[in-house]
Design a protein around this motif. Structure first.
Motif, mmCIF file in Angstrom:
data_model
loop_
_atom_site.group_PDB
_atom_site.id
_atom_site.type_symbol
_atom_site.label_atom_id
_atom_site.label_comp_id
_atom_site.label_asym_id
_atom_site.label_seq_id
_atom_site.Cartn_x
_atom_site.Cartn_y
_atom_site.Cartn_z
ATOM 1 N N ASN A 1 0.814 -1.218 0.000
ATOM 2 C CA ASN A 1 0.000 0.000 0.000
ATOM 3 C C ASN A 1 0.849 1.270 0.000
ATOM 4 O OD1 ASN A 1 -2.518 -1.378 0.067
ATOM 5 N ND2 ASN A 1 -2.211 -1.769 2.267
ATOM 6 N N ILE A 2 2.156 1.105 -0.171
ATOM 7 C CA ILE A 2 3.060 2.249 -0.284
ATOM 8 C C ILE A 2 3.926 2.038 -1.512
ATOM 9 C CG2 ILE A 2 3.126 2.821 2.184
ATOM 10 C CD1 ILE A 2 5.705 1.287 2.423
ATOM 11 N N PRO A 3 4.416 3.100 -2.134
ATOM 12 C CA PRO A 3 5.249 2.950 -3.339
ATOM 13 C C PRO A 3 6.555 2.221 -3.028
ATOM 14 C CG PRO A 3 4.445 5.201 -3.122
ATOM 15 C CD PRO A 3 4.136 4.517 -1.833
ATOM 16 N N GLN B 1 -3.843 7.569 -7.686
ATOM 17 C CA GLN B 1 -2.566 8.203 -8.016
ATOM 18 C C GLN B 1 -1.998 8.842 -6.746
ATOM 19 O OE1 GLN B 1 -2.026 6.777 -11.311
ATOM 20 N NE2 GLN B 1 -0.884 8.691 -11.389
ATOM 21 N N VAL B 2 -0.750 8.565 -6.479
ATOM 22 C CA VAL B 2 -0.092 9.080 -5.273
ATOM 23 C C VAL B 2 1.088 9.927 -5.703
ATOM 24 C CG1 VAL B 2 1.141 8.462 -3.159
ATOM 25 C CG2 VAL B 2 -0.803 7.072 -3.911
ATOM 26 N N THR B 3 1.208 11.116 -5.110
ATOM 27 C CA THR B 3 2.337 12.002 -5.387
ATOM 28 C C THR B 3 3.385 11.832 -4.300
ATOM 29 O OG1 THR B 3 0.875 13.606 -6.445
ATOM 30 C CG2 THR B 3 3.053 14.381 -5.764
ATOM 31 N N LEU B 4 4.608 11.587 -4.694
ATOM 32 C CA LEU B 4 5.690 11.379 -3.738
ATOM 33 C C LEU B 4 6.233 12.722 -3.255
ATOM 34 C CD1 LEU B 4 7.661 8.493 -5.511
ATOM 35 C CD2 LEU B 4 5.884 8.321 -3.759
ATOM 36 N N HIS B 5 6.499 12.788 -1.964
ATOM 37 C CA HIS B 5 7.101 13.978 -1.353
ATOM 38 C C HIS B 5 8.391 13.529 -0.672
ATOM 39 C CE1 HIS B 5 3.393 16.211 -2.141
ATOM 40 N NE2 HIS B 5 2.722 15.171 -1.636
ATOM 41 N N THR B 6 9.471 13.630 -1.379
ATOM 42 C CA THR B 6 10.744 13.079 -0.890
ATOM 43 C C THR B 6 11.805 14.136 -0.636
ATOM 44 O OG1 THR B 6 11.433 12.698 -3.178
ATOM 45 C CG2 THR B 6 10.355 10.870 -2.042
ATOM 46 N N LYS B 7 11.460 15.395 -0.776
ATOM 47 C CA LYS B 7 12.450 16.451 -0.560
ATOM 48 C C LYS B 7 12.784 16.540 0.926
ATOM 49 C CE LYS B 7 13.413 21.318 -1.536
ATOM 50 N NZ LYS B 7 12.887 22.573 -2.117
#
Length: 457
Positions: A98-100, A235-241
């Protein structure tokens, strides 16, 4: 806060048992271990051959990452391939996550060969570091000269058994389905399976086999920031900053599983178990060989159930050990022993039904254990049989033939000392103190003796 809790614990455990101090140390480890936080990126390393232990580590780590609320999971891959069942178990967990999940072949010089290529196609985002490669996804156990695709001439190219074609076609369909799911190059994936093709990182990016080329983990996270991935129907947007990364290491369970599922270790455990039980059966009552043998044998059987074991090889090993035991118990002028050695060696070579080097038993180990088996069984079982055939050393029968001396006369009856005890003796000859006699027989608790030598004054 952590210091306060630790200080309170130390105060409570002061002047207590060593067990309390162990509890305090465990609490300190938990407080300062730096557990993962919600929103972190988890990194799980897939290094070395993919087997049951690696699959267990990845599957459980994915579940733990979800429970911890991780933003995404990075599978850092460097593998030559591995077992099909272990690979499919990992892919099922990735597809159900359930997570990328990001597949990242790194560091430079790493590879995602064979099973690693399937893993890369299964991940939501596939990335590679410069100087890495992937491919060569043909099922190894059937990569024989008769298969299609290799450097083979016309007739050989159409060769291969029906079962071999079935396995290749199944692998092609599997990797194509993953390619379609992630929108990647399915044609090259089929080539990688049928012909064992490989690609460098730059070529993989150009051919739409992977999505990103990242020189480091920090570069990877920077490129992932703002990227959209599909999780199920959403659709999931990644926030990795600026995201923190938690490196999930193998725990004790996975490490233990990795040790016992090593084919060489499992092979040793099996032999230790069998020999321990044999020694216990031939010398019951000791307990230690039997207990150790049973534990080792159960561990070996557990390892064999998750390894590609040939049951024909296992049966040959059992037959070989049985024949060598029979040679030690029923002399056959070497026929049983020679047959046992041959069966043992052939069974050991056949035991692992896989062409993967990481899942084969080392030939020097087989040779060494064969020699040790022959020597051990010949020596130990020979000693046991000699002990069984030796003269009795209990009861009074072993005293027949012993030489003793008349120690005292009581009421005209001679008494001799034998084995530290006084025995009433009877003889057809007159006896006196210090006469030397030989024990001829027993009449109840009375020795029947005959006089030897002269009377002593």
């Amino acid at each position: 806060m952590a210091w306060a809790i630790l200080a309170d614990t130390m105060h409570v455990t002061r002047k207590k048992t060593p067990l309390s101090w162990l509890a305090c140390a465990a609490l300190a480890a938990m407080l300062f271990a730096g557990p993962a936080r919600a929103g972190d990126a988890w990194q799980i390393d897939v290094q070395g051959a993919i087997g049951p232990a690696m699959a267990d580590h990845v599957v459980r780590s994915l579940v733990q990452a979800e429970d911890a609320g991780a933003e995404l999971v990075i599978l850092r891959i460097d593998t030559p391939g591995g077992l099909d069942l272990a690979m499919r178990r990992m892919i099922k967990a990735i597809l159900a996550a359930n997570i990328p999940v990001v597949g990242y072949v790194a560091p430079s010089g790493a590879r995602a060969a064979s099973a690693g290529t399937y893993l890369m196609y299964a991940t939501h985002v596939a990335a590679m570091a410069p100087g890495t490669n992937l491919g060569a996804a043909t099922p190894v156990q059937i990569a024989t000269p008769g298969l299609p695709g290799g450097d083979k001439s016309g007739e050989e190219k159409s060769g291969g058994s029906a079962m071999e074609h079935k396995i290749v076609n199944d692998a092609v369909a599997y990797i194509r389905s993953l390619a379609q799911l992630r929108g990647r190059n399915g044609d090259w994936a089929e080539t990688a399976v049928r012909e064992g093709a490989s690609l460098s990182a730059k070529d993989a990016l150009a051919d739409n086999v992977v999505d990103l080329l990242a020189s480091s983990r920090e570069d990877l996270l920077a490129q992932l920031d703002g990227r959209e991935v599909t999780l199920g129907d959403t659709q999931v947007t990644l926030h990795t900053k600026g995201i923190a990364v938690h490196e999930q290491a193998m725990d004790w369970r996975s490490r233990f599983l990795a040790v016992i599922t090593d084919p060489n270790v499992a092979y040793l455990l099996m032999l230790v178990g069998v020999y321990g039980l044999i020694l216990e059966f031939y010398n019951p009552g000791v307990g230690v060989p039997g207990i150790a043998g049973a534990v080792c044998l159960l561990l070996a059987l557990y390892a064999f159930q998750v390894l590609p074991v040939s049951y024909a090889g296992l049966a040959l090993i059992a037959l070989g050990i049985g024949l060598m035991v029979a040679e030690a118990t029923v002399p056959s002028f070497g026929a049983l022993g020679l047959g046992g050695v041959i069966a043992f060696v052939v069974g050991s070579v056949m035991l692992m039904d896989s062409e993967l080097p990481a899942y084969q038993i080392a030939i020097p180990l087989i040779a060494g254990l064969t020699l040790c088996s022959v020597g051990l069984l010949s020596m130990v079982l020979g000693m046991v049989l000699r002990a069984r055939r030796s003269a009795l050393v209990t009861g009074i029968e072993h005293l027949v033939g012993s030489v003793a001396e008349v120690e005292v006369m009581r009421g005209g009856q001679p008494y001799v000392r034998l084995d530290g005890e006084l025995w009433l003796a009877r003889s057809d000859q007159p006896l006196g103190p210090h006469d030397t006699v030989t024990v001829d027989a027993f009449e109840g608790l009375v020795l029947k003796v005959s006089k030897v030598g002269r009377e002593s004054k």
